[in-house]
Design a protein around this motif. Structure first.
Motif, mmCIF file in Angstrom:
data_model
loop_
_atom_site.group_PDB
_atom_site.id
_atom_site.type_symbol
_atom_site.label_atom_id
_atom_site.label_comp_id
_atom_site.label_asym_id
_atom_site.label_seq_id
_atom_site.Cartn_x
_atom_site.Cartn_y
_atom_site.Cartn_z
ATOM 1 N N ASP A 61 3.494 54.933 37.280
ATOM 2 C CA ASP A 61 3.984 53.657 37.240
ATOM 3 C C ASP A 61 5.038 53.234 38.579
ATOM 4 O OD1 ASP A 61 2.487 53.057 35.190
ATOM 5 O OD2 ASP A 61 4.077 53.288 33.687
ATOM 6 N N LEU A 62 5.341 54.334 39.250
ATOM 7 C CA LEU A 62 6.443 54.261 40.412
ATOM 8 C C LEU A 62 5.878 53.019 41.255
ATOM 9 C CD1 LEU A 62 7.131 57.630 41.702
ATOM 10 C CD2 LEU A 62 8.713 55.988 40.997
ATOM 11 N N GLY A 63 6.628 52.038 41.440
ATOM 12 C CA GLY A 63 6.776 50.761 42.322
ATOM 13 C C GLY A 63 6.109 49.622 41.410
ATOM 14 N N LEU A 64 5.973 49.729 40.301
ATOM 15 C CA LEU A 64 5.492 48.759 39.497
ATOM 16 C C LEU A 64 6.524 48.131 38.427
ATOM 17 C CD1 LEU A 64 2.276 50.258 38.324
ATOM 18 C CD2 LEU A 64 2.379 48.640 39.960
ATOM 19 N N SER A 65 6.343 46.750 38.347
ATOM 20 C CA SER A 65 7.738 45.903 37.708
ATOM 21 C C SER A 65 7.661 46.501 35.999
ATOM 22 C CB SER A 65 7.413 44.546 37.733
ATOM 23 O OG SER A 65 8.377 43.874 36.950
ATOM 24 N N GLY A 66 8.636 46.477 35.604
ATOM 25 C CA GLY A 66 8.854 46.857 34.115
ATOM 26 C C GLY A 66 8.788 45.627 33.120
ATOM 27 N N ALA A 67 8.625 44.245 33.828
ATOM 28 C CA ALA A 67 8.573 43.105 33.193
ATOM 29 C C ALA A 67 7.551 43.052 32.161
ATOM 30 C CB ALA A 67 8.429 42.056 34.141
ATOM 31 N N THR A 68 6.196 43.600 32.340
ATOM 32 C CA THR A 68 5.036 43.738 31.778
ATOM 33 C C THR A 68 4.607 45.062 31.485
ATOM 34 O OG1 THR A 68 3.023 42.715 30.866
ATOM 35 C CG2 THR A 68 3.669 42.649 33.414
ATOM 36 N N THR A 69 3.863 45.490 30.435
ATOM 37 C CA THR A 69 3.144 46.631 30.645
ATOM 38 C C THR A 69 1.686 46.627 31.341
ATOM 39 O OG1 THR A 69 2.165 46.281 28.237
ATOM 40 C CG2 THR A 69 4.391 47.880 28.580
ATOM 41 N N HIS A 70 1.475 45.472 31.655
ATOM 42 C CA HIS A 70 -0.050 45.064 32.301
ATOM 43 C C HIS A 70 0.028 46.035 33.771
ATOM 44 C CE1 HIS A 70 -3.253 42.976 33.568
ATOM 45 N NE2 HIS A 70 -2.747 42.579 34.764
ATOM 46 N N GLN A 71 -0.988 46.671 33.624
ATOM 47 C CA GLN A 71 -1.255 47.522 34.839
ATOM 48 C C GLN A 71 -0.430 48.840 34.946
ATOM 49 O OE1 GLN A 71 -1.526 45.299 38.277
ATOM 50 N NE2 GLN A 71 -3.689 44.463 37.801
ATOM 51 N N ARG A 72 0.440 49.055 33.852
ATOM 52 C CA ARG A 72 1.168 50.330 33.892
ATOM 53 C C ARG A 72 0.653 51.354 32.926
ATOM 54 N NH1 ARG A 72 6.719 48.596 31.987
ATOM 55 N NH2 ARG A 72 7.041 50.846 32.045
ATOM 56 N N ASN A 73 -0.410 51.883 33.569
ATOM 57 C CA ASN A 73 -0.872 53.064 32.807
ATOM 58 C C ASN A 73 -0.168 53.972 32.145
ATOM 59 O OD1 ASN A 73 -3.525 51.511 33.045
ATOM 60 N ND2 ASN A 73 -3.945 52.411 34.840
ATOM 61 N N GLY A 74 0.932 54.525 33.102
ATOM 62 C CA GLY A 74 1.963 55.425 32.689
ATOM 63 C C GLY A 74 2.529 55.146 31.333
ATOM 64 N N PHE A 75 3.175 53.883 31.363
ATOM 65 C CA PHE A 75 3.807 53.592 29.924
ATOM 66 C C PHE A 75 2.910 53.392 28.907
ATOM 67 C CE2 PHE A 75 5.440 50.398 27.208
ATOM 68 C CZ PHE A 75 6.773 51.061 26.999
ATOM 69 N N ALA A 76 1.420 52.927 29.097
ATOM 70 C CA ALA A 76 0.604 52.842 28.067
ATOM 71 C C ALA A 76 0.188 54.373 27.407
ATOM 72 C CB ALA A 76 -0.724 52.220 28.667
ATOM 73 N N ARG A 77 0.010 55.223 28.534
ATOM 74 C CA ARG A 77 -0.241 56.627 28.237
ATOM 75 C C ARG A 77 0.934 57.211 27.335
ATOM 76 N NH1 ARG A 77 -0.040 62.076 31.220
ATOM 77 N NH2 ARG A 77 0.523 60.823 33.039
ATOM 78 N N MET A 78 2.216 57.118 27.882
ATOM 79 C CA MET A 78 3.404 57.555 27.142
ATOM 80 C C MET A 78 3.562 57.001 25.736
ATOM 81 S SD MET A 78 7.403 57.318 27.995
ATOM 82 C CE MET A 78 7.358 55.590 28.148
ATOM 83 N N THR A 79 3.259 55.892 25.692
ATOM 84 C CA THR A 79 3.022 55.139 24.103
ATOM 85 C C THR A 79 2.090 55.721 23.168
ATOM 86 O OG1 THR A 79 4.005 52.875 25.109
ATOM 87 C CG2 THR A 79 2.989 52.855 22.936
#
Length: 117
Positions: A61-79
Motif C-alpha cells: 500500500d506504499l503510495g496509496l491514500s489511507g482515506a479509503t481501503t479501496h485498492q489497498r490490498n495490503g490493508f485488506a490482507r492484514m484485516t
C-alpha cells in the motif's frame, strides 16, 4: 511492566505484521527516512520475541491514500489475517496510516479484540 511480560506465548505463536505505508508516491520518494524507519520495525518484532520466519511485511500500500481501503490490498490482507486469528501483533510507525476512515479503523480494532483468544 516489561513489554516482554505483556506478550503472551499464544501471541508469539502467531505472526507479527509490519505494516509499511505512506500516503502518496511523492512521500515514498522524498521521505525515505520514514520508509526506512518503518522497515526497521522488523527488528523491533524480533526484539519482542518473534522469529524472522514469523514476521510478515505488508508494504503493497506504499503510495496509496489511507482515506479509503479501496485498492489497498495490503490493508485488506492484514484485516483478513487478523480475522483468521493469525496475527499476534501489528507494528506500524504511525497507526493513523493504517486507516484514516473511522469505519475501517474500528473494524480492524474490533477484529483484533475478537481474535485474541
Amino acid at each position: 511492566m516489561s513489554e516482554h511480560v505483556k506478550i503472551k506465548p499464544s501471541q508469539l505463536n502467531r505472526i507479527a505484521i509490519v505494516y509499511v505505508r505512506q500516503s502518496t508516491a511523492a512521500q515514498v520518494v522524498h521521505n525515505r527516512e520514514s520508509t526506512v524507519r518503518q522497515y526497521a520495525l522488523i527488528q523491533r518484532a524480533a526484539a519482542l520475541g518473534w522469529s524472522a520466519d514469523r514476521v510478515t511485511v505488508i508494504d503493497e500500500d506504499l503510495g496509496l491514500s489511507g482515506a479509503t481501503t479501496h485498492q489497498r490490498n495490503g490493508f485488506a490482507r492484514m484485516t483478513a489475517e487478523v480475522a483468521l486469528a493469525h496475527v499476534g501483533i501489528i507494528l506500524g510507525l504511525e497507526v493513523s496510516c493504517m486507516a484514516r476512515n473511522n469505519a475501517d479503523w474500528y473494524r480492524l480494532l474490533d477484529l483484533c479484540s475478537m481474535s485474541h483468544k
